[in-house]
Design an enzyme around this catalytic site. Structure first.
Site, PDB file in Angstrom:
ATOM      1  N   ASP A   1     -37.319 -32.083  -2.217  1.00 13.38           N
ATOM      2  CA  ASP A   1     -35.935 -32.381  -2.615  1.00 13.38           C
ATOM      3  C   ASP A   1     -34.978 -31.514  -1.790  1.00 13.38           C
ATOM      4  O   ASP A   1     -35.129 -30.290  -1.745  1.00 13.38           O
ATOM      5  CB  ASP A   1     -35.804 -32.041  -4.121  1.00 13.38           C
ATOM      6  CG  ASP A   1     -34.507 -32.545  -4.731  1.00 13.38           C
ATOM      7  OD1 ASP A   1     -33.934 -33.519  -4.217  1.00 13.38           O
ATOM      8  OD2 ASP A   1     -34.075 -31.956  -5.751  1.00 13.38           O
ATOM      9  N   HIS A   2     -34.023 -32.148  -1.132  1.00 17.74           N
ATOM     10  CA  HIS A   2     -32.988 -31.432  -0.359  1.00 17.74           C
ATOM     11  C   HIS A   2     -33.525 -30.471   0.701  1.00 17.74           C
ATOM     12  O   HIS A   2     -33.123 -29.300   0.747  1.00 17.74           O
ATOM     13  CB  HIS A   2     -32.033 -30.667  -1.301  1.00 17.74           C
ATOM     14  CG  HIS A   2     -31.183 -31.559  -2.136  1.00 17.74           C
ATOM     15  ND1 HIS A   2     -30.100 -32.249  -1.655  1.00 17.74           N
ATOM     16  CD2 HIS A   2     -31.273 -31.895  -3.452  1.00 17.74           C
ATOM     17  CE1 HIS A   2     -29.545 -32.963  -2.606  1.00 17.74           C
ATOM     18  NE2 HIS A   2     -30.265 -32.780  -3.716  1.00 17.74           N
TER      19      HIS A   2
ATOM     20  N   GLY B   1     -28.006 -36.413  -8.589  1.00 18.49           N
ATOM     21  CA  GLY B   1     -26.996 -35.983  -9.562  1.00 18.49           C
ATOM     22  C   GLY B   1     -26.869 -36.938 -10.724  1.00 18.49           C
ATOM     23  O   GLY B   1     -25.778 -37.249 -11.185  1.00 18.49           O
TER      24      GLY B   1
ATOM     25  N   ASN C   1     -32.666 -39.245  -9.344  1.00 19.59           N
ATOM     26  CA  ASN C   1     -33.028 -37.817  -9.442  1.00 19.59           C
ATOM     27  C   ASN C   1     -32.474 -37.182 -10.704  1.00 19.59           C
ATOM     28  O   ASN C   1     -31.267 -37.214 -10.958  1.00 19.59           O
ATOM     29  CB  ASN C   1     -32.437 -37.061  -8.245  1.00 19.59           C
ATOM     30  CG  ASN C   1     -33.198 -37.309  -6.968  1.00 19.59           C
ATOM     31  OD1 ASN C   1     -33.948 -38.273  -6.868  1.00 19.59           O
ATOM     32  ND2 ASN C   1     -33.006 -36.449  -5.996  1.00 19.59           N
TER      33      ASN C   1
ATOM     34  N   ARG D   1     -33.736 -29.396 -17.716  1.00 12.56           N
ATOM     35  CA  ARG D   1     -33.412 -27.975 -17.916  1.00 12.56           C
ATOM     36  C   ARG D   1     -32.739 -27.779 -19.271  1.00 12.56           C
ATOM     37  O   ARG D   1     -33.018 -26.814 -19.985  1.00 12.56           O
ATOM     38  CB  ARG D   1     -32.449 -27.497 -16.825  1.00 12.56           C
ATOM     39  CG  ARG D   1     -33.033 -27.480 -15.441  1.00 12.56           C
ATOM     40  CD  ARG D   1     -32.001 -26.988 -14.433  1.00 12.56           C
ATOM     41  NE  ARG D   1     -32.552 -26.980 -13.088  1.00 12.56           N
ATOM     42  CZ  ARG D   1     -32.018 -26.366 -12.050  1.00 12.56           C
ATOM     43  NH1 ARG D   1     -30.899 -25.696 -12.187  1.00 12.56           N
ATOM     44  NH2 ARG D   1     -32.585 -26.404 -10.854  1.00 12.56           N
TER      45      ARG D   1
END
Ligand code: G3H
Ligand code: 13P
Ligand code: ZN
Length: 316
Positions: free
Chosen positions: A83-84, A216, A258, A264
């Site tokens: 990711d990224h 996001g 994503n 979290r």
């Protein structure tokens, strides 16, 4: 089944109007929570690892955990994705480490430079049978290693469909993360957003069948925000993308969604609750266990929103 890339998943997701959930993993409990929901729902799975996760957990631990996921779930196609990734070197390292998919995110660079870096990653990854996600346009929000534009500027940095076609043709990337109004983290917006669905349809009209990715995409659910705040947390102004908008995008050309922040928050809310209600507790299993269970429930909910429950077999 061994690890797979995302080609078949995206082909089926596009054709049948759903999206595959891509969930960030940083440790064993998060991974187990995700996988138990996936196994119950028989959904395809993308487990993604950020640079922050690599340095927090040590990639060998994460690879070993994902190895167990694959061994214990032979009927579930599992893709291990970076990711990224920020540079060619990071992406190369992940290809060499056995990832089946990497993201090069050079979206903060000028258009031509983004093309050059992405092309370099595509060439190396394809030589090693690894697929590449690239990004064009800029999201809002700020996280540890991913810096975005300010809330006010999200609308100014949306992906331009014409540029997207040129970018895809020139780089050969396998999927493209687009900016269509979403944002990273828990503080995405001040007022409820409207996604730019025309960016998605603008690209899919020009290049039918091509898989798009939406980052996001956490919804920052009120009930979890309230639980965190009730049990001593401090997230008063958190706001996300409504689940209804995520569901709409999943029916369109968005094939990968994503989600990290919502997981979290589920984990944090539950751990805070245990600490608050049983302050004498000090056995990590007594709070990480319920936290893992909260992640399982959250992922089940997400799979319903994305429409990918029961789709593991057709993606394998
Ligand atoms: O978009 C980024 C993901 O939420 C991962 O975040 O870089 O803090 O691990 P991280
Ligand atoms: P959220 O912060 O909305 O969960 O987005 C995660 C993400 O895009 C990871 O790449
Ligand atoms: Zn992201």
């Amino acid at each position: 089944m061994s690890l797979v890339d995302s080609k078949k998943m995206f082909e089926m997701a596009y054709k049948n109007g759903y999206a595959v959930g891509a969930f960030n993993v940083n440790n064993m409990e998060i991974t187990q929570g995700i996988v138990s929901a996936i196994a119950e729902e028989k959904a395809p799975l993308i487990l993604q690892i950020s640079r922050g996760a690599r340095s927090y957990a040590n990639i060998d631990y994460l690879k070993a955990i994902i190895g167990v996921v694959v061994a214990q779930n032979p009927d579930i196609p599992v893709c291990m994705h970076l990711d990224h990734g920020d540079t060619f070197e990071t992406c190369k390292q992940c290809v060499d480490d056995g990832f089946t998919s990497v993201m090069i995110d050079a979206s903060g660079k000028p258009f031509e430079e983004n093309i050059e870096i992405t092309k370099q990653v595509v060439e190396y990854a394809h030589d090693h049978n690894v697929v590449v996600e690239a990004e064009l346009g800029q999201l809002g929000g700020i996280e540890e290693d991913v810096v975005g534009v300010s809330q006010e500027d999200i609308g100014k940095h949306l992906t331009d469909p014409e540029q997207a076609i040129e970018f895809i043709e020139k780089t050969g990337c396998d999927s493209l993360a687009i900016a269509c109004g979403t944002s990273h983290g828990a503080y995405k917006f001040k007022v409820e957003p409207t996604l730019a669905f025309d960016v998605i349809s603008g690209i899919s009209e020009k290049i039918p069948g091509y898989p798009l990715v939406m980052h996001g995409s956490s919804s920052v659910l009120k009930e979890f925000k309230d639980l965190i705040n009730k049990y001593g947390g401090d997230m008063p102004n958190a706001m996300g993308v409504p689940e209804s908008a995520i569901g709409e995008a999943a029916k369109m050309a968005i094939c990968k969604v994503n989600i990290d922040t919502d997981l979290r928050m589920a984990l944090t809310a539950k751990i805070r609750q245990v600490f608050s209600e049983t302050p004498g507790e000090f056995d990590p299993r007594k709070y990480l266990g319920p936290g893992r269970e909260a992640i399982r429930k959250m992922v089940k909910r997400k799979l319903q929103v994305l429409g990918c429950s029961g789709k593991a077999a057709e993606c394998a």
